[in-house]
Design a protein around this motif. Structure first.
Motif, PDB file in Angstrom:
ATOM      1  N   TRP A 108      47.024  39.364  38.156  1.00  0.00           N
ATOM      2  CA  TRP A 108      46.918  40.813  37.957  1.00  0.00           C
ATOM      3  C   TRP A 108      47.876  41.285  36.880  1.00  0.00           C
ATOM      4  CZ3 TRP A 108      49.054  44.905  41.866  1.00  0.00           C
ATOM      5  CH2 TRP A 108      48.584  46.183  41.516  1.00  0.00           C
ATOM      6  N   LEU A 162      34.727  35.895  43.939  1.00  0.00           N
ATOM      7  CA  LEU A 162      35.593  37.059  43.727  1.00  0.00           C
ATOM      8  C   LEU A 162      35.178  37.857  42.490  1.00  0.00           C
ATOM      9  CD1 LEU A 162      39.030  35.424  44.543  1.00  0.00           C
ATOM     10  CD2 LEU A 162      38.004  37.355  45.745  1.00  0.00           C
ATOM     11  N   LEU A 215      44.522  36.827  44.611  1.00  0.00           N
ATOM     12  CA  LEU A 215      44.024  37.004  43.248  1.00  0.00           C
ATOM     13  C   LEU A 215      44.982  37.874  42.425  1.00  0.00           C
ATOM     14  CD1 LEU A 215      41.655  36.680  41.244  1.00  0.00           C
ATOM     15  CD2 LEU A 215      40.647  38.726  42.247  1.00  0.00           C
ATOM     16  N   LEU A 216      45.454  38.941  43.028  1.00  0.00           N
ATOM     17  CA  LEU A 216      46.377  39.838  42.328  1.00  0.00           C
ATOM     18  C   LEU A 216      47.697  39.123  42.032  1.00  0.00           C
ATOM     19  CD1 LEU A 216      45.791  43.124  44.355  1.00  0.00           C
ATOM     20  CD2 LEU A 216      44.882  42.562  42.111  1.00  0.00           C
ATOM     21  N   LEU A 217      48.130  38.316  42.982  1.00  0.00           N
ATOM     22  CA  LEU A 217      49.367  37.561  42.777  1.00  0.00           C
ATOM     23  C   LEU A 217      49.278  36.701  41.521  1.00  0.00           C
ATOM     24  CD1 LEU A 217      52.075  36.196  43.919  1.00  0.00           C
ATOM     25  CD2 LEU A 217      50.524  34.448  44.793  1.00  0.00           C
ATOM     26  N   PRO A 272      51.818  42.024  45.394  1.00  0.00           N
ATOM     27  CA  PRO A 272      50.992  43.224  45.568  1.00  0.00           C
ATOM     28  C   PRO A 272      51.297  43.869  46.918  1.00  0.00           C
ATOM     29  CG  PRO A 272      49.672  41.363  44.856  1.00  0.00           C
ATOM     30  CD  PRO A 272      51.016  40.820  45.172  1.00  0.00           C
ATOM     31  N   CYS A 324      42.151  37.414  50.214  1.00  0.00           N
ATOM     32  CA  CYS A 324      41.699  36.824  48.937  1.00  0.00           C
ATOM     33  C   CYS A 324      42.109  37.713  47.771  1.00  0.00           C
ATOM     34  CB  CYS A 324      40.179  36.668  48.916  1.00  0.00           C
ATOM     35  SG  CYS A 324      39.571  35.506  50.103  1.00  0.00           S
ATOM     36  N   LEU A 325      41.919  39.005  47.949  1.00  0.00           N
ATOM     37  CA  LEU A 325      42.236  39.939  46.866  1.00  0.00           C
ATOM     38  C   LEU A 325      43.739  39.906  46.569  1.00  0.00           C
ATOM     39  CD1 LEU A 325      41.080  42.074  44.975  1.00  0.00           C
ATOM     40  CD2 LEU A 325      41.384  43.772  46.779  1.00  0.00           C
ATOM     41  N   CYS A 380      40.248  34.485  38.732  1.00  0.00           N
ATOM     42  CA  CYS A 380      39.174  34.417  39.735  1.00  0.00           C
ATOM     43  C   CYS A 380      38.756  32.972  39.966  1.00  0.00           C
ATOM     44  CB  CYS A 380      37.962  35.235  39.291  1.00  0.00           C
ATOM     45  SG  CYS A 380      38.178  37.005  39.469  1.00  0.00           S
ATOM     46  N   ASP A 423      39.223  31.160  43.578  1.00  0.00           N
ATOM     47  CA  ASP A 423      37.975  30.779  44.252  1.00  0.00           C
ATOM     48  C   ASP A 423      37.786  29.270  44.275  1.00  0.00           C
ATOM     49  OD1 ASP A 423      36.618  32.819  45.401  1.00  0.00           O
ATOM     50  OD2 ASP A 423      35.399  33.323  43.667  1.00  0.00           O
TER      51      ASP A 423
END
Lengths: 600, 184
Positions: free
Chosen positions: A39, B49, A34-36, B28, A30-31, A132, A136
């Protein structure tokens, strides 16, 4: 290629990277997603020389009107790095991440406002405020409802679960010497009226996860799903001798939880998987995309049933029409909407109504009308957003009529059927199989035609040519394991070209992006039937594409000369000149790049 | 329009659209994501999140960490010529402070228990430092950092920090500097 194609490619790579590891960590997955999407890396600046001050005069020193730039030989070449260095300092980031302009809602916050999270010793994490919510609420937790059209067939989300199960390397109760391969390999999901659960120890975790999902889903079913289950029985997942019920509606997170992990490697390159994933992502994105196209804030509207998808499509068309009106750019948004409303009402397919409203006054008085008029898009936004807006709502990621693999929404914004034979026939396919407009670039002689169209501007620049061939024509990645930037042959090309040899990877990316934009603009203008004034052309190149500050252009002597030669422009105050050129530029870009691919 | 012209236009329009979706950023990396994961608490079941990220523990008291491996490159030292009040050990500046080379303006305002710091890059430096990370330190070293902020596209930035004796001391002779990642 649409932004959904891009997201699908990236998601496929990220999913394979995480789901093939041991142990799999879904929070890390998930992180990563999200970064993709949102970020902002701390090191997104190519320049590292704080003592070198960049002045407005430096901008102006390149003040030749854009069209001459390519023909001025060595002297001009010497100036280019300074120009690009300045441009890169001003706005490199949104160009680097296509999701900011092309995917995420952006109209109600300042461009530069990011959420900053303090991650202890790691430091500050900066995220786009919509990221986010998108990951989500759109990608992971949105359940796809059943479309009427699919009959007894599984939804795409069920097919995705089935596909992942077939890739599983998890324990399946067989000895490695057994014949016939893994039980997971033969996983099937289908409706059965008289199905019954059968479980062995190796199947236990999946069965538990399936039961937990059904419990979580409860009675929160659409009417279509409820009726279908009553008529044809619930879905059952079969793997070898085991079986368990599957919920009527799934979200992506639930699929990832249920799947027996880890998976085997290689699936991200399977074109059948990519097409399935694209159909899923496209369906998940549909309501968000339409809200974005309407200027309706997803935070307020994403989880509501109204406006319906059909009404949202009308309203997105209304906003697009209003957006292209001169009144819009000059701040008279109500007038722009009124004219657009009147025009749309006349179309036979609307039956005198737009978005369910019979009159403009009724629309203004409605909650959605008020929100579209007064909350969404109330401020000026950057050129990159505006350029992305040219394809807003009805562009390459619009599913209707162009992409044979695109989702077809149900009335409530939902899933669609994905032919199983497409999966079966897809093994070994290439990633370039996108259908629709992209097929224009998939023809074998495309690169030759592009070289013929562009002539020496491309033929004499092997680096730019490689960028066109690899990234734009073949649709491959710029960055990453298989990206052009990391290819030894490309690096050898760079090393031989003094224009690019000393540039950092990030600076090179911005440089190529700008040069490609300018070349594409120039080639398209060659076939543009109407005349384009030199002042407008200079404005397009330098403000819209190179993103130089407008005041710098307006102070430029050569630009002033161009304006002076055009009486209609020369008579305008700087404010009116700015509004005029901005409007004309957008209209021209809309004409050049907005029309192709739009429905009827 | 003949077919070949139509095909050419469609071809170059497609190239334009594809260019808008090129991702120039790398995905990333495992290392980047794992470092963030280590800094995050365990995620609660079903937790959003944003809520998860917001639960991250702040850095050790007194340590300001903008990002891993940050370098601090001093740009301007602001000397306050006189204290604004004689009653406090480190009084806050009442007027905005401008760096000697007129590159930056720093304004400090107390809001309840916190200090609001506003940094504006002036003149052409607004372009130079637009969207860059600026640190405010009590010395020319990263160790003295009391705050950092990102300037917007117009060279302006705002942040709030706790009003402590350490931060007031640093603001008596603040050093503004560029914060850069190791690879810049």
């Amino acid at each position: 290629m649409s932004i959904i194609d891009r997201l699908t490619q990236d998601l496929a790579e990220i999913l394979e990277d995480e789901l093939t590891r041991e142990p799999v960590n879904l929070d890390r997955l998930c992180l990563t997603i999200l970064l993709l999407v949102g970020w902002r890396r701390s090191g997104d600046r190519p320049s590292s020389n704080p003592t070198k001050s960049a002045s407005a005069e430096e901008w102006s020193s390149h003040g030749n009107e854009g069209g001459e730039e390519d023909d001025q030989g060595a002297q001009e070449e010497d100036k280019r790095p300074a120009l690009f260095r300045l441009r890169e300092r001003v706005s490199p980031f949104s160009r680097a991440n296509p999701y900011l302009n092309g995917l995420l809602f952006r109209d109600y916050r300042q461009d530069s406002q990011y959420h900053e999270y303090s991650l202890g010793e790691y430091g500050c994490l900066r995220l786009h405020p919509e990221a986010c919510r998108y990951v989500d609420e759109v990608l992971l937790l949105r359940r796809l409802e059943l479309a009427r059209s699919i009959g007894k067939n599984p939804t795409n989300m069920h097919r995705l679960l089935e596909y992942f199960c077939r890739q599983s390397r998890a324990e399946d109760g067989r000895q490695s010497s057994d014949q016939g391969g893994s039980h997971w390999r033969g996983t099937e999901i289908r409706r059965e009226i008289d199905g019954a659960p059968r479980e062995e120890a190796w199947f236990g975790p999946v069965a538990d996860a399936l039961r937990a999902q059904i419990k979580e889903l409860g009675d929160k079913l659409s009417k279509v799903s409820y009726n279908r289950r009553a008529a044809d029985g619930p879905y059952w997942l079969h793997a070898g001798p085991c079986s368990e019920r599957v919920g009527e509606e799934l979200n992506l997170w639930e699929v990832l939880v249920i799947v027996p992990k880890p998976l085997g490697p290689g699936f991200s390159l399977d074109s059948g998987f990519r097409q399935l994933l694209k159909a899923v992502v496209g369906s998940l994105n549909t309501r968000y995309r339409l809200l974005r196209g309407c200027g309706l804030v997803p935070e307020d509207w994403l989880h509501r049933d109204e406006p319906s998808m059909d009404h949202l499509k009308d309203l997105a068309q209304l906003r697009k029409l209003a957006w292209s009106s001169p009144d819009w750019l000059e701040g008279r948004r109500e007038e722009a909407f009124a004219q657009a409303f009147a025009a749309l009402r006349q179309l036979p397919k609307h039956n005198g109504k737009v978005g369910g409203f019979a009159s403009f006054e009724a629309w203004c008085a409605s909650e959605e009308g008020d929100a579209m008029l007064h909350r969404g898009c109330t401020r000026e936004i950057s050129w990159e957003y505006l350029i992305a807006g040219i394809t807003e709502g009805a562009s390459l990621d619009d599913p209707e009529g162009r992409d044979p693999f695109a989702p077809r929404d149900s009335d409530t914004g939902a899933s669609e059927d994905f032919p199983e034979e497409r999966l079966a026939s897809s093994a070994g396919g290439t990633q370039g199989d996108q259908g629709g407009l992209d097929s224009l670039l998939a023809a074998p002689d495309t690169m030759a035609q592009i070289l013929e169209d562009a002539g020496p501007r491309l033929a004499d620049n092997p680096v730019l040519q490689a960028f066109f061939r690899w990234v734009l024509v073949e649709g491959r990645q710029w960055m990453g394991r298989h990206g052009l930037a990391r290819q030894p042959a490309f690096q050898a090309l760079l090393a031989r070209d003094t224009r690019y040899a000393a540039l950092s990877e990030k600076t090179l990316a911005v440089r190529l992006s700008v040069e490609a934009s300018l070349l594409i603009l120039d080639v398209r203008l060659e076939t543009h039937p109407g005349p384009v004034s030199p002042a407008l052309y200079a404005y397009l190149r330098r403000v819209a594409i190179e993103e130089q500050p407008e005041p710098v252009l307006f102070k430029d002597k050569s630009f002033k000369t161009l304006v002076a030669k055009e009486p209609t422009l020369n008579a305008l105050s700087p404010e009116k000149l700015s509004a005029h050129l901005r409007r004309e530029s957008l209209e021209l870009l809309q004409t050049l790049f907005g029309a192709v691919g739009e429905p009827g | 329009m003949d077919n070949s012209l139509q095909a050419k236009n469609a071809r170059w329009t497609s190239l334009w659209h594809r260019l808008q979706t090129v991702r120039f950023e790398p995905l990333p990396s495992r290392d980047e994501v794992d470092r963030m994961l280590r800094a995050l608490p365990s995620r609660h079941p079903g937790e959003g999140l944003a809520d998860w990220l917001a639960r991250a523990k702040p850095a050790r008291r007194g340590v300001v960490v903008p990002f891993p491996g940050a370098r601090f490159l001093p740009l301007a030292i602001i000397e306050r010529l006189a204290a604004s009040s004689g009653y406090e050990a480190f009084p806050l500046p009442e007027a905005s402070m401008i760096s000697p080379d007129e590159s930056f303006r720093l304004s400090v305002k107390r809001i309840e228990t916190r200090l609001e710091l506003r940094v504006e890059a002036l003149g052409s430096d607004a372009f130079e430092y637009a969207e860059r990370c600026i640190g405010i330190s009590g010395s020319a070293e990263l160790e003295g950092l009391i705050a950092f902020l990102y300037l917007d596209a117009f060279g302006n930035g705002l942040t709030r920090i706790d009003d402590t004796p350490e931060t007031r001391q640093a603001l008596a002779r603040p050093v503004l500097g560029l914060l850069e990642a190791p690879d810049e």
